[in-house]
Design a protein around this motif. Structure first.
Motif, mmCIF file in Angstrom:
data_model
loop_
_atom_site.group_PDB
_atom_site.id
_atom_site.type_symbol
_atom_site.label_atom_id
_atom_site.label_comp_id
_atom_site.label_asym_id
_atom_site.label_seq_id
_atom_site.Cartn_x
_atom_site.Cartn_y
_atom_site.Cartn_z
ATOM 1 N N VAL A 262 0.854 -1.188 0.000
ATOM 2 C CA VAL A 262 0.000 0.000 0.000
ATOM 3 C C VAL A 262 0.892 1.242 0.000
ATOM 4 O O VAL A 262 1.904 1.299 0.705
ATOM 5 C CB VAL A 262 -0.963 0.035 1.205
ATOM 6 C CG1 VAL A 262 -2.047 -1.008 1.057
ATOM 7 C CG2 VAL A 262 -0.231 -0.154 2.529
ATOM 8 N N LYS A 292 -0.907 -6.637 -6.616
ATOM 9 C CA LYS A 292 -1.616 -6.245 -5.401
ATOM 10 C C LYS A 292 -0.962 -5.003 -4.796
ATOM 11 O O LYS A 292 -0.488 -5.010 -3.654
ATOM 12 C CB LYS A 292 -1.601 -7.395 -4.390
ATOM 13 C CG LYS A 292 -2.387 -8.628 -4.814
ATOM 14 C CD LYS A 292 -3.885 -8.392 -4.675
ATOM 15 C CE LYS A 292 -4.668 -9.666 -4.942
ATOM 16 N NZ LYS A 292 -6.127 -9.465 -4.781
ATOM 17 N N PHE A 294 -1.773 -1.062 -3.989
ATOM 18 C CA PHE A 294 -2.904 -0.153 -3.852
ATOM 19 C C PHE A 294 -2.442 1.212 -3.349
ATOM 20 O O PHE A 294 -1.556 1.298 -2.494
ATOM 21 C CB PHE A 294 -3.935 -0.725 -2.878
ATOM 22 C CG PHE A 294 -4.441 -2.085 -3.267
ATOM 23 C CD1 PHE A 294 -5.486 -2.226 -4.169
ATOM 24 C CD2 PHE A 294 -3.864 -3.235 -2.737
ATOM 25 C CE1 PHE A 294 -5.953 -3.477 -4.529
ATOM 26 C CE2 PHE A 294 -4.318 -4.499 -3.085
ATOM 27 C CZ PHE A 294 -5.369 -4.617 -3.996
ATOM 28 N N TRP A 316 -11.187 1.350 4.903
ATOM 29 C CA TRP A 316 -10.520 1.148 3.613
ATOM 30 C C TRP A 316 -9.564 -0.031 3.678
ATOM 31 O O TRP A 316 -9.517 -0.874 2.764
ATOM 32 C CB TRP A 316 -9.775 2.420 3.200
ATOM 33 C CG TRP A 316 -9.087 2.310 1.871
ATOM 34 C CD1 TRP A 316 -9.604 2.628 0.644
ATOM 35 C CD2 TRP A 316 -7.746 1.832 1.625
ATOM 36 N NE1 TRP A 316 -8.675 2.378 -0.347
ATOM 37 C CE2 TRP A 316 -7.532 1.886 0.223
ATOM 38 C CE3 TRP A 316 -6.718 1.360 2.439
ATOM 39 C CZ2 TRP A 316 -6.325 1.503 -0.362
ATOM 40 C CZ3 TRP A 316 -5.522 0.961 1.855
ATOM 41 C CH2 TRP A 316 -5.330 1.036 0.466
ATOM 42 N N THR A 320 -9.932 -3.462 1.553
ATOM 43 C CA THR A 320 -8.874 -3.718 0.573
ATOM 44 C C THR A 320 -8.183 -5.058 0.826
ATOM 45 O O THR A 320 -7.908 -5.816 -0.106
ATOM 46 C CB THR A 320 -7.826 -2.586 0.602
ATOM 47 O OG1 THR A 320 -8.469 -1.334 0.315
ATOM 48 C CG2 THR A 320 -6.719 -2.814 -0.417
ATOM 49 N N PRO A 323 -11.685 -8.155 0.752
ATOM 50 C CA PRO A 323 -12.930 -7.733 0.096
ATOM 51 C C PRO A 323 -14.039 -8.777 0.164
ATOM 52 O O PRO A 323 -15.216 -8.448 0.054
ATOM 53 C CB PRO A 323 -12.501 -7.480 -1.357
ATOM 54 C CG PRO A 323 -11.246 -8.283 -1.529
ATOM 55 C CD PRO A 323 -10.569 -8.269 -0.198
#
Length: 361
Positions: A262, A292, A294, A316, A320, A323
């Protein structure tokens, strides 16, 4: 003649005694005293004060009504803008003006002077209080007669304390807003904790968090570690360092082999994502191979850090990382969030940009 003079003197003396007696009776009459107290009016110029406790535990006495705030901590200044308290700001850190979303929420942002840490310069702004992230700064403010409150936080517990203290400072309807925001944080934490309470360790993805570049991250004891773990993940760098500044090597990350990467959103985030995808040292990492990666949303402030939107980051992260387990309409939740606290109606395009981690202008 003498007799006449004597009579006059006696009459005068009698009148004096009667008047004195009446005066004494009036002064000691309880009913008259009560009437006088009831009719007295408070001094119109009298000022009230209130006591506020900073996140570092220090108590500060401030004016009862706060109308002039200098905020030298960017995340706290953006939180004031987010809550609709922009008109109370008479000075902000220059970084706040570089965040375009704040100008959407509060178009008058450019009119607010830039505030430096120099106490003599801050005096010119005539603030009733200076909000900061350091007790050391407050010492220098005190030397020139200014009041300061430290609202720094680095986890959800102290975030709630900071938000509550900000409500105490701003007062009025803002206190009601901050109370609701604290309850919202608690509610979001409970939602994700209830969802993942039976999640097995092997079901939790290893999550690597990057800010500014591929090798810059944070360590244990941070709010980033908290939203990752609350979101049902394992924070990749918990054992590689502590605090807000941790630098890693490609070898460190290869050993961790994260399932998910992330990236802190906003300006420059696309470049960081591209670096992950094109740098050979990262090509064998699961997150890169499985695409993957984000980008975290960024609004008034980066959701992953210290703004009001850190409350949304909890949801979030969960949506994320899992899901299939945590079903959340982040578009609708985000739209409602900004409407309730900022009275800002986000367009569909702005919402799309925001949730992709793009700069929203």
């Amino acid at each position: 003649m003498r007799k006449r003079k004597m009579n006059i003197m006696l009459c005068f003396l009698a009148m004096t005694i009667v008047v004195a007696g009446c005066a004494k009776s009036t002064a000691t009459n309880p009913a008259d005293t009560e009437v006088k107290v009831a009719e007295s009016k408070p001094d119109a110029n009298a000022t009230t004060t209130k006591k506020v406790v900073s996140t570092s535990g220090k108590e500060v006495e401030l004016p009862g009504k706060i109308t002039r705030v200098v905020n030298t901590w960017p995340s706290s200044a953006t939180m004031m803008i987010f809550l609709g308290a922009g008109d109370k700001l008479v000075g902000v850190h220059k970084y706040v003006k570089t965040l375009p979303f704040n100008k959407l929420i509060y178009p008058k942002l450019e009119q607010i002077p830039t505030a430096e840490e120099n106490p003599e310069e801050l005096l010119k702004l005539d603030p009733e209080v200076i909000l900061t992230a350091s007790d050391d700064n407050i010492k220098s403010y005190t030397q020139v007669g200014l009041k300061g409150v430290n609202l720094m936080f680095n986890n959800y517990k102290t975030m709630k304390e900071s938000v509550s203290a900000l409500g105490d400072i701003l007062g009025g309807d803002y206190k009601s807003k901050t109370d609701r925001l604290v309850a919202y944080i608690d509610g979001n934490l409970k939602k994700v904790q209830d969802t993942f309470k039976n999640l097995r360790e092997e079901e939790k993805p290893v999550v690597y968090y990057a800010v500014d570049n591929m090798y810059s991250t944070t360590g244990a004891g941070t709010i980033m570690e908290e939203w990752v773990t609350n979101g049902g993940g394992k924070f990749a760098t918990s054992d590689l360092g502590k605090g807000m500044r941790v630098t890693v090597t490609p070898e460190d990350i290869l050993k961790k082999n994260p399932d998910i990467i992330v990236v802190s959103g906003g300006e420059g985030s696309k470049k960081v994502v591209q670096s992950f995808k094109t740098t050979p040292e990262w090509s064998e990492i699961k997150a890169v191979k499985n695409n993957k990666i984000f980008v975290i949303p960024s609004g008034c402030f980066a959701w992953d850090r210290f703004g009001a939107e850190s409350a949304l980051q909890i949801l979030w992260a969960a949506a994320t990382f899992h899901p299939d387990l945590f079903v959340m309409d982040m578009k609708e939740e985000t739209r409602k969030f900004y409407k309730e606290y900022s009275n800002f109606d986000m367009t569909d395009q702005q919402l799309e940009q925001l949730l992709k981690g793009e700069v929203v202008k």
